[in-house]
Design a protein around this motif. Structure first.
Motif, PDB file in Angstrom:
ATOM      1  N   ILE A 254      15.300  72.477  19.960  1.00 27.81           N
ATOM      2  CA  ILE A 254      14.157  72.845  19.833  1.00 27.81           C
ATOM      3  C   ILE A 254      13.470  71.749  19.063  1.00 27.81           C
ATOM      4  CG2 ILE A 254      12.494  74.370  18.425  1.00 27.81           C
ATOM      5  CD1 ILE A 254      14.428  76.809  18.625  1.00 27.81           C
ATOM      6  N   SER A 255      14.035  71.060  18.076  1.00 20.88           N
ATOM      7  CA  SER A 255      13.429  70.095  17.675  1.00 20.88           C
ATOM      8  C   SER A 255      13.383  68.723  18.530  1.00 20.88           C
ATOM      9  CB  SER A 255      14.567  69.618  16.198  1.00 20.88           C
ATOM     10  OG  SER A 255      14.327  70.572  15.332  1.00 20.88           O
ATOM     11  N   ALA A 256      14.714  68.601  19.138  1.00 18.06           N
ATOM     12  CA  ALA A 256      14.412  67.405  20.330  1.00 18.06           C
ATOM     13  C   ALA A 256      13.131  67.653  21.207  1.00 18.06           C
ATOM     14  CB  ALA A 256      15.816  67.276  20.969  1.00 18.06           C
ATOM     15  N   VAL A 257      13.204  68.830  21.529  1.00 19.83           N
ATOM     16  CA  VAL A 257      11.960  69.215  22.585  1.00 19.83           C
ATOM     17  C   VAL A 257      10.569  68.724  22.098  1.00 19.83           C
ATOM     18  CG1 VAL A 257      10.926  70.849  23.913  1.00 19.83           C
ATOM     19  CG2 VAL A 257      13.420  70.796  23.910  1.00 19.83           C
ATOM     20  N   LYS A 258      10.353  69.206  20.760  1.00 28.30           N
ATOM     21  CA  LYS A 258       9.196  69.122  20.239  1.00 28.30           C
ATOM     22  C   LYS A 258       8.687  67.577  19.946  1.00 28.30           C
ATOM     23  CE  LYS A 258       8.942  73.510  17.969  1.00 28.30           C
ATOM     24  NZ  LYS A 258       7.888  74.087  18.692  1.00 28.30           N
ATOM     25  N   ILE A 259       9.807  67.040  19.529  1.00 25.83           N
ATOM     26  CA  ILE A 259       9.594  65.366  19.244  1.00 25.83           C
ATOM     27  C   ILE A 259       9.220  64.496  20.617  1.00 25.83           C
ATOM     28  CG2 ILE A 259      10.709  63.224  18.610  1.00 25.83           C
ATOM     29  CD1 ILE A 259      12.377  65.078  16.672  1.00 25.83           C
ATOM     30  N   SER A 260      10.054  65.034  21.589  1.00 25.59           N
ATOM     31  CA  SER A 260      10.019  64.205  22.967  1.00 25.59           C
ATOM     32  C   SER A 260       8.814  64.762  23.548  1.00 25.59           C
ATOM     33  CB  SER A 260      11.203  64.887  23.761  1.00 25.59           C
ATOM     34  OG  SER A 260      12.470  64.395  23.322  1.00 25.59           O
ATOM     35  N   LEU A 261       8.256  65.934  23.424  1.00 25.56           N
ATOM     36  CA  LEU A 261       6.905  66.351  24.122  1.00 25.56           C
ATOM     37  C   LEU A 261       5.704  65.541  23.301  1.00 25.56           C
ATOM     38  CD1 LEU A 261       7.243  70.184  24.624  1.00 25.56           C
ATOM     39  CD2 LEU A 261       7.073  68.371  26.254  1.00 25.56           C
ATOM     40  N   LEU A 262       5.840  65.491  21.900  1.00 24.81           N
ATOM     41  CA  LEU A 262       4.839  64.626  21.233  1.00 24.81           C
ATOM     42  C   LEU A 262       4.691  63.253  21.908  1.00 24.81           C
ATOM     43  CD1 LEU A 262       4.963  66.138  17.710  1.00 24.81           C
ATOM     44  CD2 LEU A 262       3.000  66.216  19.161  1.00 24.81           C
ATOM     45  N   LEU A 263       6.071  62.492  21.904  1.00 26.75           N
ATOM     46  CA  LEU A 263       6.259  61.224  22.220  1.00 26.75           C
ATOM     47  C   LEU A 263       5.650  60.935  23.805  1.00 26.75           C
ATOM     48  CD1 LEU A 263       7.423  58.387  22.146  1.00 26.75           C
ATOM     49  CD2 LEU A 263       9.462  59.463  22.626  1.00 26.75           C
ATOM     50  N   CYS A 264       6.030  61.967  24.553  1.00 22.50           N
ATOM     51  CA  CYS A 264       5.804  61.942  26.091  1.00 22.50           C
ATOM     52  C   CYS A 264       4.098  61.915  26.204  1.00 22.50           C
ATOM     53  CB  CYS A 264       6.487  62.807  26.900  1.00 22.50           C
ATOM     54  SG  CYS A 264       8.312  62.315  26.834  1.00 22.50           S
ATOM     55  N   ALA A 265       3.543  63.021  25.575  1.00 26.40           N
ATOM     56  CA  ALA A 265       2.165  63.185  25.886  1.00 26.40           C
ATOM     57  C   ALA A 265       1.390  62.106  25.439  1.00 26.40           C
ATOM     58  CB  ALA A 265       1.690  64.558  24.907  1.00 26.40           C
ATOM     59  N   GLY A 266       1.903  61.378  24.052  1.00 28.68           N
ATOM     60  CA  GLY A 266       1.283  60.229  23.667  1.00 28.68           C
ATOM     61  C   GLY A 266       1.264  59.046  24.584  1.00 28.68           C
ATOM     62  N   ILE A 267       2.547  58.759  25.383  1.00 30.24           N
ATOM     63  CA  ILE A 267       2.654  57.765  26.512  1.00 30.24           C
ATOM     64  C   ILE A 267       1.769  57.917  27.512  1.00 30.24           C
ATOM     65  CG2 ILE A 267       4.321  56.849  27.816  1.00 30.24           C
ATOM     66  CD1 ILE A 267       6.527  57.270  25.733  1.00 30.24           C
ATOM     67  N   TYR A 268       1.895  59.351  27.873  1.00 25.74           N
ATOM     68  CA  TYR A 268       0.955  59.703  29.046  1.00 25.74           C
ATOM     69  C   TYR A 268      -0.382  59.423  28.960  1.00 25.74           C
ATOM     70  CZ  TYR A 268       4.801  62.095  31.517  1.00 25.74           C
ATOM     71  OH  TYR A 268       5.988  62.652  32.234  1.00 25.74           O
ATOM     72  N   PHE A 269      -0.920  59.926  27.801  1.00 25.97           N
ATOM     73  CA  PHE A 269      -2.329  59.520  27.721  1.00 25.97           C
ATOM     74  C   PHE A 269      -2.804  58.011  27.433  1.00 25.97           C
ATOM     75  CE2 PHE A 269      -6.553  59.724  25.379  1.00 25.97           C
ATOM     76  CZ  PHE A 269      -7.333  60.135  26.282  1.00 25.97           C
ATOM     77  N   THR A 270      -1.614  57.457  26.622  1.00 25.46           N
ATOM     78  CA  THR A 270      -2.224  56.018  26.405  1.00 25.46           C
ATOM     79  C   THR A 270      -2.083  55.195  27.674  1.00 25.46           C
ATOM     80  OG1 THR A 270      -1.102  56.120  24.054  1.00 25.46           O
ATOM     81  CG2 THR A 270      -1.388  53.788  25.244  1.00 25.46           C
ATOM     82  N   THR A 271      -1.198  55.622  28.537  1.00 28.02           N
ATOM     83  CA  THR A 271      -1.087  54.738  29.941  1.00 28.02           C
ATOM     84  C   THR A 271      -2.158  55.244  30.774  1.00 28.02           C
ATOM     85  OG1 THR A 271       1.323  54.864  29.945  1.00 28.02           O
ATOM     86  CG2 THR A 271       0.463  54.680  32.089  1.00 28.02           C
ATOM     87  N   GLY A 272      -2.647  56.467  30.792  1.00 26.82           N
ATOM     88  CA  GLY A 272      -3.778  57.006  31.580  1.00 26.82           C
ATOM     89  C   GLY A 272      -4.984  56.077  31.302  1.00 26.82           C
ATOM     90  N   ILE A 273      -5.200  56.194  29.948  1.00 26.57           N
ATOM     91  CA  ILE A 273      -6.917  55.512  29.539  1.00 26.57           C
ATOM     92  C   ILE A 273      -6.634  53.968  29.755  1.00 26.57           C
ATOM     93  CG2 ILE A 273      -5.874  55.420  27.016  1.00 26.57           C
ATOM     94  CD1 ILE A 273      -9.569  56.250  28.456  1.00 26.57           C
ATOM     95  N   PHE A 274      -5.513  53.423  29.323  1.00 28.44           N
ATOM     96  CA  PHE A 274      -5.550  51.740  29.428  1.00 28.44           C
ATOM     97  C   PHE A 274      -5.402  51.545  30.956  1.00 28.44           C
ATOM     98  CE2 PHE A 274      -3.992  51.883  24.737  1.00 28.44           C
ATOM     99  CZ  PHE A 274      -5.265  51.088  24.478  1.00 28.44           C
ATOM    100  N   GLY A 275      -4.786  52.303  31.691  1.00 26.47           N
ATOM    101  CA  GLY A 275      -4.740  52.071  33.137  1.00 26.47           C
ATOM    102  C   GLY A 275      -6.143  52.183  33.801  1.00 26.47           C
ATOM    103  N   TYR A 276      -6.892  53.184  33.140  1.00 23.06           N
ATOM    104  CA  TYR A 276      -8.277  53.433  33.732  1.00 23.06           C
ATOM    105  C   TYR A 276      -9.286  52.240  33.344  1.00 23.06           C
ATOM    106  CZ  TYR A 276     -11.907  56.501  35.576  1.00 23.06           C
ATOM    107  OH  TYR A 276     -12.841  57.058  36.382  1.00 23.06           O
ATOM    108  N   LEU A 277      -9.016  51.797  31.966  1.00 22.94           N
ATOM    109  CA  LEU A 277      -9.738  50.751  31.678  1.00 22.94           C
ATOM    110  C   LEU A 277      -9.623  49.244  32.622  1.00 22.94           C
ATOM    111  CD1 LEU A 277      -9.364  51.152  27.831  1.00 22.94           C
ATOM    112  CD2 LEU A 277     -11.566  51.417  29.207  1.00 22.94           C
ATOM    113  N   LEU A 278      -8.133  49.379  32.959  1.00 26.60           N
ATOM    114  CA  LEU A 278      -7.937  48.035  33.471  1.00 26.60           C
ATOM    115  C   LEU A 278      -8.497  48.092  35.023  1.00 26.60           C
ATOM    116  CD1 LEU A 278      -4.350  47.323  32.378  1.00 26.60           C
ATOM    117  CD2 LEU A 278      -6.389  45.717  32.123  1.00 26.60           C
TER     118      LEU A 278
END
Length: 435
Positions: A254-278
Motif C-alpha cells: 500500500i505504501s509503495a503504491v501511494k509513493i509510486s502514484l505520486l511520483l508517476c503523476a508528477g512525471i506525467y504532468f511535468t512531461t505533458g506541460i513541458f512537451g506542450y511548451l516545446l
C-alpha cells in the motif's frame, strides 16, 4: 483446491522458507516502472486535446481512483485464499471472472509491449507522420541503410536486450533494472524541463491552452478520447499481486503504491506541460518523434538524441515487467493444471519466445500508438483498473465492504463505463467519417 486459484499458482514464484523478502523501495521501483511505460509518450497529446487545467485534474482523479482500486484488490486478496488477480475474481465470480481478468491482462500487456517496441523503433529508425518522414537516431548518425531500418534495429534490440531480461524468472530480480528504468524516466523528464525552460527564456515556447477548444458537438466528444489514454497510463493492476507477494507485509505494498502514484503523476504532468511548451499543437501521439527536429547547436542536437535514447532504454528495461504478468496469465489460462511455470523450463522458454516474436512482428506491422492506447483504455485497461475491482467490492463475498466502499465502487464503475463508451463510440465515428 485448484492450482489456478489456490496457494500455489503459476503466476507467482513459490515462497521458500527463510527466503529473503523484497524491500519497499524495490517495490516502488517495480510499481513505478509498471506505471511509467509508453503512456508518458502520449500525455502531451492529451494536454493538446484537453487543455492544461482539465488534464491536470484528470490525472489527479485517475491516480486517486487507481489508489482506491488497488486497495480494494489487496484487501480482498488478504481476506480470501487466492494470491492472484484472476484467483480473486474466481472466488467472487467463478470461472468467468478469472478468465475475464486473464483475457484483459493479455490484451493490455501484449498491447503495451507492442507499443513499447513501436516507440523504440520510432526512436532508432524514425516514422512517417502526416506524409513527412521523421528520422531516427541511427539514421541521423549513420544515414539510411538496410541495417538501421525498423525491422533490423528492433531485431537487434529484441535479441540482445529484451531476451536476456524476459528469461528472468523472479520479479524481485528485476528491481535493479527497474531502478535504472525509473532513473532514465527522470532523466527524460529533467532534460525536457531544461529544454522547455531554456526555450521559455528565449521566447521560443508555444502558448499552451489552459482549457479545451470547443467549436461543435464532435470536438466536445473528442475530449473523452483522452480519458482512455490516461487510464492506460496508470494501469498496473496486473503486477499488484506478483510484486506484493514478495513483500514482508501487505501494508508495504500500500505504501509503495501511494509513493509510486505520486511520483508517476508528477512525471506525467511535468512531461505533458513541458512537451506542450516545446511543440504546441504540432505534438504527435508519440512525442519522441517530435525530438527529431534539427537544432541550431551541437548541444541542442545532443539533448534531442539523449531525450529519445533515454526513454527508449527506459522502455527496454520496463518491457520484462509487463512480460512477466503477460506470460504468467497466458500460462494460467492455457495450462491451469500444469506445475509451476518457473519449474518447467521447456514451457517457460517456449512461451517466452512465442510472445517475444509475436510482439516484434506486430510492432513492425503497426505504425501508430494513439489508437492502441484509446482502444485498450476503453476496454481491457478500464476493466482491470476500475470495473473488476469495483465489481469485487459490490459482490462482497467476504462481507468486508463498508457502505462507503460500495458507494465508491459504484461511482467508479459508472464513471468508467460512461467515459469508455463515449470514447469508444467517438473513435469509431471519427474512423468511419475519415474513410
Amino acid at each position: 483446491m485448484s492450482p489456478a486459484t489456490g496457494k500455489y499458482v503459476p503466476l507467482l514464484p513459490e515462497k521458500r522458507q527463510g527466503e529473503k523478502r523484497a524491500s519497499v523501495h524495490g517495490a516502488v521501483f517495480n510499481v513505478s516502472t509498471s506505471i511509467v511505460g509508453a503512456g508518458i509518450m502520449s500525455i502531451p497529446a492529451t494536454l493538446k486535446v484537453l487543455g492544461v487545467i482539465p488534464a491536470l485534474v484528470l490525472i489527479m482523479i485517475i491516480a486517486w481512483l487507481v489508489d482506491i482500486s488497488v486497495e480494494f484488490l489487496l484487501r480482498y486478496t488478504q481476506s480470501g485464499e487466492s494470491t492472484t488477480y484472476a484467483g480473486v475474481m474466481r472466488e467472487v465470480f467463478g470461472r468467468v471472472g478469472s478468465v475475464s481478468v486473464q483475457i484483459c491482462v493479455i490484451i493490455t500487456n501484449l498491447g503495451c509491449l507492442i507499443i513499447y517496441l513501436i516507440i523504440i523503433g520510432d526512436v532508432l529508425s524514425g516514422n512517417f507522420h502526416d506524409g513527412s518522414m521523421h528520422l531516427g537516431v541511427l539514421q541521423e548518425w549513420f544515414g539510411i541503410h538496410w541495417w538501421n531500418s525498423r525491422a533490423f534495429a528492433l531485431l537487434f534490440v529484441v535479441i540482445l536486450v529484451m531476451l536476456p531480461l524476459v528469461l528472468i524468472r523472479r520479479v524481485e530480480s528485476l528491481r535493479f533494472s527497474s531502478a535504472v528504468s525509473v532513473l532514465l524516466a527522470v532523466i527524460f523528464v529533467g532534460i525536457c524541463s531544461v529544454m522547455a525552460i531554456h526555450a521559455l527564456i528565449e521566447g521560443k515556447t508555444k502558448t499552451p491552452r489552459l482549457l479545451p477548444h470547443l467549436d461543435n458537438k464532435t470536438s466536445f466528444l473528442n475530449l473523452f478520447t483522452a480519458v482512455p489514454v490516461i487510464v492506460t497510463a496508470f494501469t498496473f493492476h496486473f503486477n499488484v499481486h506478483p510484486i506484493s507477494s514478495e513483500l514482508a507485509k501487505p501494508s508495504d505494498m500500500i505504501s509503495a503504491v501511494k509513493i509510486s502514484l505520486l511520483l508517476c503523476a508528477g512525471i506525467y504532468f511535468t512531461t505533458g506541460i513541458f512537451g506542450y511548451l516545446l511543440f504546441g499543437e504540432s505534438i504527435v501521439a508519440d512525442i519522441l518523434v517530435n525530438f527529431d527536429l534539427s537544432s541550431d547547436t551541437a548541444i541542442g542536437a545532443l539533448l534531442n538524441d539523449t531525450v529519445r535514447l533515454s526513454y527508449a532504454f527506459h522502455l527496454m528495461l520496463a518491457f520484462p515487467l509487463l512480460n512477466f504478468s503477460l506470460r504468467a496469465n497466458i500460462d494460467e489460462l492455457l495450462f491451469p493444471k500444469k506445475p509451476l511455470l518457473e519449474k518447467d523450463s521447456i514451457r517457460f522458454v517456449s512461451l517466452t519466445l512465442v510472445l517475444l516474436v509475436f510482439a516484434y512482428l506486430a510492432a513492425i506491422a503497426i505504425p501508430n500508438i494513439w489508437y492502441f492506447f484509446q482502444f485498450m483504455g476503453s476496454t481491457s485497461a478500464v476493466c482491470l483498473a476500475f470495473i473488476f475491482p469495483g465489481a469485487i467490492v459490490l459482490r462482497d463475498v467476504h462481507s468486508i465492504s463498508t457502505t462507503r466502499d460500495k458507494i465508491a465502487a459504484a461511482v467508479m464503475i459508472i464513471l468508467a463505463v460512461t467515459t469508455s463508451t463515449i470514447a469508444l463510440s467517438t473513435n469509431i465515428y471519427i474512423l468511419v467519417r475519415n474513410k
